[in-house]
Motif scaffolding. Structure first.
Motif, PDB file in Angstrom:
ATOM      1  N   LYS A   1       0.730  -1.283   0.014  1.00 50.90           N
ATOM      2  CA  LYS A   1      -0.080   0.082  -0.031  1.00 50.90           C
ATOM      3  C   LYS A   1       0.755   1.524   0.012  1.00 50.90           C
ATOM      4  N   GLU A   2       0.244   2.115   0.068  1.00 56.31           N
ATOM      5  CA  GLU A   2       0.779   3.652   0.264  1.00 56.31           C
ATOM      6  C   GLU A   2       1.207   3.892   1.384  1.00 56.31           C
ATOM      7  N   GLU A   3       2.076   4.886   1.716  1.00 57.23           N
ATOM      8  CA  GLU A   3       2.670   5.256   2.971  1.00 57.23           C
ATOM      9  C   GLU A   3       1.771   5.429   4.263  1.00 57.23           C
ATOM     10  N   PHE A   4       2.082   4.751   5.232  1.00 57.03           N
ATOM     11  CA  PHE A   4       1.461   5.216   6.589  1.00 57.03           C
ATOM     12  C   PHE A   4       2.511   5.287   7.553  1.00 57.03           C
ATOM     13  N   GLY A   5       2.535   6.180   8.726  1.00 58.96           N
ATOM     14  CA  GLY A   5       3.810   6.161   9.536  1.00 58.96           C
ATOM     15  C   GLY A   5       3.841   5.262  10.410  1.00 58.96           C
ATOM     16  N   ILE A   6       5.091   4.577  10.330  1.00 58.85           N
ATOM     17  CA  ILE A   6       5.449   3.585  11.402  1.00 58.85           C
ATOM     18  C   ILE A   6       6.886   3.778  11.856  1.00 58.85           C
ATOM     19  N   THR A   7       7.248   3.689  12.844  1.00 60.53           N
ATOM     20  CA  THR A   7       8.745   3.681  13.308  1.00 60.53           C
ATOM     21  C   THR A   7       9.099   2.327  13.636  1.00 60.53           C
ATOM     22  N   ASP A   8      10.293   2.173  14.057  1.00 62.67           N
ATOM     23  CA  ASP A   8      10.876   0.828  14.565  1.00 62.67           C
ATOM     24  C   ASP A   8       9.921   0.387  15.363  1.00 62.67           C
ATOM     25  N   VAL A   9       9.623  -0.969  15.220  1.00 64.77           N
ATOM     26  CA  VAL A   9       8.767  -1.817  16.278  1.00 64.77           C
ATOM     27  C   VAL A   9       9.627  -3.023  16.741  1.00 64.77           C
ATOM     28  N   ALA A  10       9.753  -3.102  17.962  1.00 64.37           N
ATOM     29  CA  ALA A  10      10.611  -4.439  18.617  1.00 64.37           C
ATOM     30  C   ALA A  10       9.509  -5.299  18.991  1.00 64.37           C
ATOM     31  N   HIS A  11       9.744  -6.540  18.721  1.00 67.17           N
ATOM     32  CA  HIS A  11       9.039  -7.304  19.267  1.00 67.17           C
ATOM     33  C   HIS A  11       9.692  -8.619  20.001  1.00 67.17           C
ATOM     34  N   LYS A  12       9.300  -8.740  21.109  1.00 61.59           N
ATOM     35  CA  LYS A  12      10.308  -9.929  21.985  1.00 61.59           C
ATOM     36  C   LYS A  12       9.715 -11.153  21.626  1.00 61.59           C
ATOM     37  N   ASN A  13      11.032 -12.194  21.434  1.00 60.76           N
ATOM     38  CA  ASN A  13      10.404 -13.553  21.166  1.00 60.76           C
ATOM     39  C   ASN A  13      10.296 -14.097  22.575  1.00 60.76           C
TER      40      ASN A  13
ATOM     41  N   TYR B   1      -3.531  -2.411   2.441  1.00 64.73           N
ATOM     42  CA  TYR B   1      -2.012  -2.487   2.922  1.00 64.73           C
ATOM     43  C   TYR B   1      -1.768  -3.975   3.389  1.00 64.73           C
ATOM     44  N   TYR B   2      -1.002  -4.738   2.999  1.00 63.44           N
ATOM     45  CA  TYR B   2      -0.861  -5.951   3.639  1.00 63.44           C
ATOM     46  C   TYR B   2      -0.701  -5.973   4.898  1.00 63.44           C
ATOM     47  N   HIS B   3      -0.965  -6.915   5.557  1.00 66.85           N
ATOM     48  CA  HIS B   3      -0.519  -7.229   7.182  1.00 66.85           C
ATOM     49  C   HIS B   3       0.964  -6.980   7.309  1.00 66.85           C
ATOM     50  N   CYS B   4       1.327  -6.038   8.135  1.00 63.32           N
ATOM     51  CA  CYS B   4       2.813  -5.678   8.374  1.00 63.32           C
ATOM     52  C   CYS B   4       3.052  -5.933   9.706  1.00 63.32           C
ATOM     53  N   ASP B   5       4.031  -6.874   9.995  1.00 66.95           N
ATOM     54  CA  ASP B   5       4.226  -7.369  11.200  1.00 66.95           C
ATOM     55  C   ASP B   5       5.474  -6.605  11.998  1.00 66.95           C
ATOM     56  N   SER B   6       6.274  -5.761  11.241  1.00 64.74           N
ATOM     57  CA  SER B   6       7.253  -4.959  11.738  1.00 64.74           C
ATOM     58  C   SER B   6       7.844  -3.989  10.657  1.00 64.74           C
ATOM     59  N   SER B   7       8.358  -3.048  11.048  1.00 65.55           N
ATOM     60  CA  SER B   7       8.952  -2.119   9.993  1.00 65.55           C
ATOM     61  C   SER B   7      10.290  -1.476  10.647  1.00 65.55           C
ATOM     62  N   VAL B   8      11.321  -1.177   9.818  1.00 59.43           N
ATOM     63  CA  VAL B   8      12.422  -0.484  10.366  1.00 59.43           C
ATOM     64  C   VAL B   8      12.555   0.869   9.433  1.00 59.43           C
ATOM     65  N   VAL B   9      13.080   1.929  10.061  1.00 57.19           N
ATOM     66  CA  VAL B   9      13.422   3.137   9.385  1.00 57.19           C
ATOM     67  C   VAL B   9      14.863   3.266   9.342  1.00 57.19           C
ATOM     68  N   ILE B  10      15.000   3.748   7.907  1.00 60.92           N
ATOM     69  CA  ILE B  10      16.524   3.602   7.602  1.00 60.92           C
ATOM     70  C   ILE B  10      16.925   5.031   7.437  1.00 60.92           C
ATOM     71  N   GLY B  11      18.159   5.274   7.804  1.00 60.79           N
ATOM     72  CA  GLY B  11      18.672   6.673   7.616  1.00 60.79           C
ATOM     73  C   GLY B  11      18.312   7.767   8.613  1.00 60.79           C
ATOM     74  N   LEU B  12      17.546   7.498   9.684  1.00 63.05           N
ATOM     75  CA  LEU B  12      16.970   8.540  10.423  1.00 63.05           C
ATOM     76  C   LEU B  12      17.664   8.310  11.801  1.00 63.05           C
TER      77      LEU B  12
END
Length: 284
Positions: A47-59, A273-284
């Motif tokens: 999908k198009e942009e939506f605001g997400i920052t780094d999301v940590a997920h604990k095992n 938008y497809y289900h998004c389990d995690s994202s990382v922001v690059i260069g910020l």
């Protein structure tokens, strides 16, 4: 004092419970594999942009021994059963690019309305960085943690600079998949490096990832496989005349700032938008 026969009964109960658990796990694995086999890879739409920052997920906490056992099992999984169900995506959000693609799609549809069903959805444009197979929650969690580990490796490749992707021109893969081309330049080399380090990093975790064919980054805007019934109507290839006015069109530049770990099977969000389990922001 232990009653006669109690120890044997408890032992049998434990064996039965263990056998049921094993059968349940096998059933779950087989069910997932059947779903994956039925799902064509051609359904990748983001999908198009939506605001997400780094999301940590604990095992879930586990011993190193158990982790090694799980990793060995993943490595022993037969390659014939490998059907990707997750992928790393670079979303394309520059309005200049997405507007240009929409004009391209409309121009094609005006010439053949039947092709409307073959078009990627509005706001779904992306570049697939890596495909992989994550069969259960444990593997998804490993995938999430691996993506977070991947961030500093990517930023090391970029050396503090932003990765900008310029798009110009249109082409097809065997006249079946229409895509907007990336211009030649150092950005392609960096993108290939990122894809390679991503593949290696995920495989080191025991995750089945990547494809046999070489990585060819592209921005898909249509796929004939989305409307297979067209073959019966005689539409077996994408005619180059349909997009000839855009053959050298400059669509614009996308600055890469986010990479998403997306599912091909989980229910999509309401905006497509497809289900998004995690994202990382690059260069910020």
């Amino acid at each position: 004092m232990e009653q006669p026969g109690v120890g044997r009964i408890n032992s049998n109960e434990n064996e039965n419970a263990s056998e049921k658990k094993k059968m349940s796990e096998e059933f779950e694995s087989n069910t997932i594999m059947e779903s994956l086999i039925d799902m064509p890879l051609a359904t990748l739409d983001i999908k198009e942009e939506f605001g997400i920052t780094d999301v940590a997920h604990k095992n879930k906490e586990s011993s190193k021994g158990n982790e090694q056992v799980r990793k060995d099992k993943r490595k022993k999984r037969k390659k014939k059963d490998y059907q990707p169900n997750y992928f790393l995506s670079i979303p394309i959000t520059n309005k200049e690019i997405t507007t240009g693609i929409k004009k391209l799609q409309n121009a094609i549809i005006e010439q053949d309305k039947r092709l409307a069903k073959t078009m990627s959805r509005d706001g779904s444009f992306h570049i697939t960085l890596l495909v992989m197979q994550l069969l259960n929650e444990d593997e998804v969690n490993i995938g999430i943690d691996t993506l977070l580990e991947l961030k500093p490796l990517i930023e090391e490749i970029l050396q503090g600079k932003h990765l900008t992707l310029p798009f110009q021109g249109v082409d097809t893969f065997e006249s079946q998949v229409g895509f907007v081309k990336l211009e030649e330049g150092d950005h392609i080399k960096q993108l290939l490096e990122i894809a390679e380090v991503a593949k290696r990093t995920f495989q080191e975790k025991g995750i089945l990832a990547g494809e046999d064919r070489s990585y060819n980054p592209h921005l898909t805007f249509m796929k004939l496989s989305k409307a297979s019934w067209l073959r019966k109507k005689g539409v077996k290839k994408i005619n180059p005349k349909l997009y000839e006015k855009f053959i050298n069109h400059r669509f614009g530049e996308e600055m890469v700032y986010r990479i998403d770990l997306c599912s091909m099977l989980k229910e999509k969000q309401s905006n497509g938008y497809y289900h998004c389990d995690s994202s990382v922001v690059i260069g910020l």
